[in-house]
Design a protein around this motif. Structure first.
Motif, mmCIF file in Angstrom:
data_model
loop_
_atom_site.group_PDB
_atom_site.id
_atom_site.type_symbol
_atom_site.label_atom_id
_atom_site.label_comp_id
_atom_site.label_asym_id
_atom_site.label_seq_id
_atom_site.Cartn_x
_atom_site.Cartn_y
_atom_site.Cartn_z
ATOM 1 N N ASP A 318 -135.512 44.337 10.125
ATOM 2 C CA ASP A 318 -134.125 44.770 10.305
ATOM 3 C C ASP A 318 -133.310 44.420 9.064
ATOM 4 O O ASP A 318 -133.790 43.747 8.150
ATOM 5 C CB ASP A 318 -133.509 44.168 11.573
ATOM 6 N N GLU A 319 -132.080 44.895 9.023
ATOM 7 C CA GLU A 319 -131.268 44.774 7.807
ATOM 8 C C GLU A 319 -130.861 43.341 7.501
ATOM 9 O O GLU A 319 -130.397 43.049 6.402
ATOM 10 C CB GLU A 319 -130.032 45.661 7.928
ATOM 11 N N SER A 320 -131.048 42.432 8.456
ATOM 12 C CA SER A 320 -130.697 41.031 8.201
ATOM 13 C C SER A 320 -131.836 40.262 7.543
ATOM 14 O O SER A 320 -131.648 39.114 7.127
ATOM 15 C CB SER A 320 -130.311 40.346 9.517
ATOM 16 N N ALA A 321 -133.009 40.892 7.445
ATOM 17 C CA ALA A 321 -134.183 40.205 6.894
ATOM 18 C C ALA A 321 -134.203 40.369 5.373
ATOM 19 O O ALA A 321 -134.964 41.163 4.815
ATOM 20 C CB ALA A 321 -135.459 40.769 7.526
ATOM 21 N N GLY A 322 -133.362 39.599 4.703
ATOM 22 C CA GLY A 322 -133.178 39.764 3.266
ATOM 23 C C GLY A 322 -134.438 39.568 2.448
ATOM 24 O O GLY A 322 -134.728 40.339 1.520
ATOM 25 N N ASP A 323 -135.220 38.523 2.754
ATOM 26 C CA ASP A 323 -136.441 38.271 1.995
ATOM 27 C C ASP A 323 -137.446 39.406 2.162
ATOM 28 O O ASP A 323 -138.116 39.814 1.203
ATOM 29 C CB ASP A 323 -137.076 36.948 2.425
ATOM 30 N N GLN A 324 -137.549 39.925 3.373
ATOM 31 C CA GLN A 324 -138.473 41.021 3.614
ATOM 32 C C GLN A 324 -138.036 42.289 2.873
ATOM 33 O O GLN A 324 -138.859 43.019 2.305
ATOM 34 C CB GLN A 324 -138.592 41.320 5.117
ATOM 35 N N LEU A 325 -136.744 42.550 2.862
ATOM 36 C CA LEU A 325 -136.252 43.722 2.151
ATOM 37 C C LEU A 325 -136.526 43.612 0.649
ATOM 38 O O LEU A 325 -136.852 44.613 -0.008
ATOM 39 C CB LEU A 325 -134.757 43.916 2.415
ATOM 40 N N GLN A 326 -136.431 42.399 0.115
ATOM 41 C CA GLN A 326 -136.742 42.229 -1.302
ATOM 42 C C GLN A 326 -138.234 42.464 -1.557
ATOM 43 O O GLN A 326 -138.623 43.067 -2.557
ATOM 44 C CB GLN A 326 -136.343 40.835 -1.778
ATOM 45 N N ARG A 327 -139.067 41.994 -0.651
ATOM 46 C CA ARG A 327 -140.505 42.252 -0.792
ATOM 47 C C ARG A 327 -140.784 43.752 -0.747
ATOM 48 O O ARG A 327 -141.662 44.257 -1.456
ATOM 49 C CB ARG A 327 -141.286 41.537 0.322
ATOM 50 N N ILE A 328 -140.045 44.457 0.090
ATOM 51 C CA ILE A 328 -140.219 45.917 0.163
ATOM 52 C C ILE A 328 -139.826 46.568 -1.157
ATOM 53 O O ILE A 328 -140.534 47.444 -1.671
ATOM 54 C CB ILE A 328 -139.396 46.483 1.342
ATOM 55 N N ARG A 329 -138.712 46.132 -1.745
ATOM 56 C CA ARG A 329 -138.297 46.684 -3.049
ATOM 57 C C ARG A 329 -139.371 46.438 -4.096
ATOM 58 O O ARG A 329 -139.720 47.338 -4.876
ATOM 59 C CB ARG A 329 -136.971 46.057 -3.492
#
Length: 501
Positions: A318-329
């Motif tokens: 979800d959008e609150s998972a900052g570390d995961q979103l960075q890994r996705i980038r």
């Protein structure tokens, strides 16, 4: 592989044959195939031919002619045949042949709609031969009212002649009223609209009758993989394969809110034959993955440092998972093949590439299109899924796998696959996460495989996605066996489906 075409493509392919004066021959072949299918369906239902009844709803064009000639053949085999002429006039030669065979003719008017609807509903077989592939829009007036009444009465066996009347052969869009068919007998080749929703809802099972013009057809508008295609394309380890040559998949999935999505994606990947799965995510989610899938190598590091051949990104993020979103980038920036679930979309660049495969359902696709400034009313997209999938691929540059009762895979270059092996019982939480894992495993194994060499380069990513959708659907149908099924059960059935390919 099933190849499907637009109505325009079919008509263009027929033109040289019509110019050579063999149009009547094509019609006779179509009618023979239609009549034989009716016979097969009746016998499959335990019905005798002699004494059974058939009602043909005949329009004034060639589609009506096909239906009348077929009904004449059935009358000569002992069926009581009635023709309901929906436009007053009818195909002249077809009507004459129908009368010679002893058929009974009724003309539809505004005053006898209820009477003729009752007559058709009482028949053992109804042949819908009102509109063909060249029709624009739906039926109006008495003909529309007749079909509307019949649709409400649910006749015993409905067989559509070439295409259900009111269904767009090119797009699968539906112009009500449409009489749902149990079987559609289509001529020359499958029509694209029969293999895309919502058209597939009304087509029933589709039988293709060759009529002799197939060699003149161009590249298809849409394709569907069959079991033999899966067998030919599937990853196959050789004697000296090892876990790294079998394909290493990276998975960035799960969050505190949705930890199970990571487990299901990993289970799907393992079941589909990935040589190794590397999971990156929060410690608590990683612990759950280890406990559920001890084969998975877990960590909390950066995607940029992981040695993998493909990525699954976004399930349960979800959008609150900052570390995961960075890994996705970071993973998307590696240039490797990617499966991107909706949770990954906020972290992806606006312009993507064909080896990046988006896996939205229709609601997620509506939100995606809205982000590109495209009007995206969900109900409108549901009524035109083929156009929606193509639009998504064209706008993003990615391959789009649109999940649904019929799953469509659209490549930005225009190639489209349609797969429909799944059971409605698969509409359950976590099913899409398993699909993401299956697709990721196939990308890791096949992206550089020689088994894909015979697939045109521009179609390879879409073909792999279609293979995943087919494998996933078959596994779900096997696990369900006609009843409720969980995402975990779908994943467990995947190796068995692969063994039976």
């Amino acid at each position: 592989m099933i190849s499907a075409y637009t109505g325009t493509q079919i008509r263009e392919a027929e033109k040289p044959f019509l110019a050579d004066g063999v149009g009547a021959v094509l019609m006779q072949r179509a009618a023979y195939g239609l009549a034989n299918t009716v016979v097969h369906e009746l016998r499959g239902r335990g019905r005798r031919l002699y004494g059974s009844s058939v009602a043909v709803l005949a329009g004034k064009g060639n589609n009506g002619g096909d239906g009348l000639f077929a009904a004449a053949l059935l009358a000569r085999r002992g069926l009581r045949a009635t023709a309901l002429l929906t436009a007053g006039a009818a195909h002249e030669a077809g009507l004459a042949e129908f009368r010679r065979a002893g058929g009974h003719v009724l003309a539809l008017t505004a005053d006898n709609i209820a009477e003729l609807a009752a007559a058709a509903a009482g028949a053992d077989v109804v042949i819908d031969a009102v509109l063909g592939t060249g029709a624009q829009g739906g039926l109006r007036g008495p003909a529309g009212a007749l079909l509307e009444r019949l649709a409400q009465t649910h006749p015993g066996l409905v067989v559509a002649c070439d295409i259900p009347s009111g269904l767009d052969a090119d797009t699968g869009e539906v112009n009500e009223p449409v009489l749902p068919a149990d079987v559609t007998v289509t001529f020359g080749a499958a029509k694209a609209g029969l293999l895309a929703d919502p058209g597939a809802d009304f087509a029933g099972s589709v039988h293709v009758v060759p009529i002799g013009m197939e060699a003149a057809l161009p590249e298809p508008a849409l394709r569907r993989l069959e079991a033999q295609d899966l067998h030919r394309l599937r990853p196959q380890p050789v004697r000296r394969s090892h876990k790294y040559t079998r394909g290493v998949l990276g998975v960035v999935a799960g969050s505190e809110r949705y930890p199970g999505a990571a487990v299901l994606a990993c289970r799907g990947a393992l079941a589909a034959g990935a040589g190794m799965v590397r999971y990156l995510g929060p410690p608590d989610v990683a612990d759950l993955v280890r406990e559920s899938c001890p084969e998975v190598v877990c960590g909390q590091g950066s995607s940029a440092e992981a040695h993998v051949q493909a990525w699954v990104l976004g399930p349960g993020v979800d959008e609150s998972a900052g570390d995961q979103l960075q890994r996705i980038r970071d993973a998307a920036a590696t240039g490797l093949p990617v499966v991107a679930d909706a949770g990954a979309l906020p972290a992806l660049p606006r312009i993507l590439a064909p080896h990046q495969i988006l896996t939205p359902h229709i609601g997620e696709l509506a939100a995606l299109l809205a982000g590109y400034g495209v009007e995206s009313d969900r109900a409108r997209l549901e009524g035109a899924t083929l156009a929606a999938a193509r639009r998504g691929a064209a706008l993003t540059g990615a391959t789009v796998l649109l999940k649904g009762a019929t799953t469509l895979v659209a490549a930005p270059g225009g190639t489209v696959f349609s797969q429909s092996e799944a059971t409605p019982w698969m509409a359950t939480a976590g099913s899409g996460d398993v699909l993401a894992g299956v697709l990721g495993a196939l990308l890791a194994q096949l992206s550089g495989s020689a088994t894909m060499d015979h697939v045109p380069r521009g179609d390879r990513w879409a073909a792999i996605a279609a293979m995943a959708a087919s494998l996933h659907g078959r596994a779900g149908a096997m696990a369900s066996a006609g009843g409720p099924v969980t995402a975990t059960a779908v994943a467990r059935a995947i190796p068995e489906v692969i063994r039976h390919m």
